[in-house]
Write a protein that holds these residues in place. Sequence first.
Motif, PDB file in Angstrom:
ATOM      1  N   GLY A 228       0.819  -1.199   0.000  1.00  0.00           N
ATOM      2  CA  GLY A 228       0.000   0.000   0.000  1.00  0.00           C
ATOM      3  C   GLY A 228       0.854   1.251   0.000  1.00  0.00           C
ATOM      4  N   LYS A 229       1.836   1.306   0.899  1.00  0.00           N
ATOM      5  CA  LYS A 229       2.734   2.461   0.948  1.00  0.00           C
ATOM      6  C   LYS A 229       3.560   2.560  -0.340  1.00  0.00           C
ATOM      7  N   TYR A 230       3.996   1.424  -0.849  1.00  0.00           N
ATOM      8  CA  TYR A 230       4.853   1.420  -2.036  1.00  0.00           C
ATOM      9  C   TYR A 230       4.162   2.059  -3.240  1.00  0.00           C
ATOM     10  N   PHE A 231       2.924   1.654  -3.515  1.00  0.00           N
ATOM     11  CA  PHE A 231       2.243   2.165  -4.700  1.00  0.00           C
ATOM     12  C   PHE A 231       1.891   3.649  -4.561  1.00  0.00           C
ATOM     13  N   VAL A 232       1.536   4.083  -3.357  1.00  0.00           N
ATOM     14  CA  VAL A 232       1.235   5.506  -3.146  1.00  0.00           C
ATOM     15  C   VAL A 232       2.484   6.352  -3.305  1.00  0.00           C
ATOM     16  N   LEU A 233       3.571   5.951  -2.668  1.00  0.00           N
ATOM     17  CA  LEU A 233       4.809   6.732  -2.734  1.00  0.00           C
ATOM     18  C   LEU A 233       5.435   6.671  -4.123  1.00  0.00           C
ATOM     19  N   LEU A 234       5.283   5.535  -4.802  1.00  0.00           N
ATOM     20  CA  LEU A 234       5.797   5.433  -6.169  1.00  0.00           C
ATOM     21  C   LEU A 234       5.074   6.400  -7.096  1.00  0.00           C
ATOM     22  N   ALA A 235       3.750   6.529  -6.944  1.00  0.00           N
ATOM     23  CA  ALA A 235       2.986   7.481  -7.752  1.00  0.00           C
ATOM     24  C   ALA A 235       3.461   8.911  -7.484  1.00  0.00           C
ATOM     25  N   ALA A 236       3.788   9.211  -6.226  1.00  0.00           N
ATOM     26  CA  ALA A 236       4.276  10.553  -5.895  1.00  0.00           C
ATOM     27  C   ALA A 236       5.618  10.826  -6.562  1.00  0.00           C
ATOM     28  N   VAL A 237       6.490   9.832  -6.594  1.00  0.00           N
ATOM     29  CA  VAL A 237       7.784  10.001  -7.261  1.00  0.00           C
ATOM     30  C   VAL A 237       7.578  10.249  -8.754  1.00  0.00           C
ATOM     31  N   LYS A 238       6.676   9.482  -9.365  1.00  0.00           N
ATOM     32  CA  LYS A 238       6.399   9.672 -10.790  1.00  0.00           C
ATOM     33  C   LYS A 238       5.809  11.046 -11.062  1.00  0.00           C
ATOM     34  N   ALA A 239       5.042  11.576 -10.103  1.00  0.00           N
ATOM     35  CA  ALA A 239       4.419  12.889 -10.269  1.00  0.00           C
ATOM     36  C   ALA A 239       5.398  14.030 -10.011  1.00  0.00           C
ATOM     37  N   GLY A 240       6.617  13.708  -9.601  1.00  0.00           N
ATOM     38  CA  GLY A 240       7.624  14.739  -9.389  1.00  0.00           C
ATOM     39  C   GLY A 240       7.614  15.349  -8.004  1.00  0.00           C
ATOM     40  N   VAL A 241       6.831  14.793  -7.091  1.00  0.00           N
ATOM     41  CA  VAL A 241       6.812  15.309  -5.711  1.00  0.00           C
ATOM     42  C   VAL A 241       7.588  14.348  -4.816  1.00  0.00           C
ATOM     43  N   TRP A 242       8.811  14.023  -5.240  1.00  0.00           N
ATOM     44  CA  TRP A 242       9.622  13.066  -4.493  1.00  0.00           C
ATOM     45  C   TRP A 242       9.960  13.541  -3.077  1.00  0.00           C
TER      46      TRP A 242
END
Length: 319
Positions: A228-242
Amino acid sequence: MLFGLSFIYGASGGTGFVDTARVLAESQTLPIGIVAGLGFVLTGFAFKISAVPFHMWTPDVYEGAPTPVTAFLAAAPKVAALALLAIILALPLALAAAVWKPVIIILSVASMVFGSFAGLMQTNLKRLMAYSAIANVGTIMVGLVCLDPMQGVICLDGLRGILIYLALYFVGVIGVFSVLLVLRKDGEPVEALTDLAGLSKTQPLLALAMAASLFSLAGVPPLAGFFGKYFVLLAAVKAGVWPLALVGVLTSVVAAGYYLRIVKIMYFDDAEASALDPVKDTALKAVVVLVSLSVLLFVLVPAPLMDAARHAAEGLLPP
């Protein structure tokens, strides 16, 4: 929230999602009514999901309510409110992302930081779970930042990650509270952390179920909550809000401290002089077993939940 919705209705001329989206698409600038209404609506949702700084009611209510009621408050309303907030931001208010995205980022960071550090000082199990809920809500809100239609497939990834996280968070919370409801001391559900001392020696299967649920909430791989954490944080990285994703990782490490503290008490502390009551509730024990298996088996059979989350996200977002 109702006051804010009335503002949005007044500015858009309708109560449907399509009406609001159409007004935003046709306007050169955001109507002031929608901006004002959005502020009230976000405040209402933030209160409902216990996002900082609208969280103050949560620890006291969790501690003061009967344990079954606390279990309900920790699971169902949180999941429903976060899912509804995601739908509203992704559909009627998607084109107002420039207004709500900074607010979501602030609420997310504040919730993750405060929930993670405040939980370290708790000695009451239900109060600790309140701060756990606040921290997890902050992490889920990282996925909300990705719900910008201009980002295309990243928006889909963000919504899918939120849905997966909500499902796995629900299972983890129910797992913890089902164990707390099974365990009794002098006829009452246990509440103090010290009540769990030596549980691995007296009730090894319940201790294992509690540990599995706690590690899942902490996001420890390979248990379900990690994904759950992985997919949410991965989407944030892809969105440029790393940087927001980095805060999520660091605060998850901090929050793991109070989950590990419970595990340490169960497995390494000596049992208290006043022993726990014998476990008699067969139905609750069945729930504990079912939830524990769900936490463990998701690693082996992830496809059903993954596919359901993807189809749900595709159905919610406009083509």
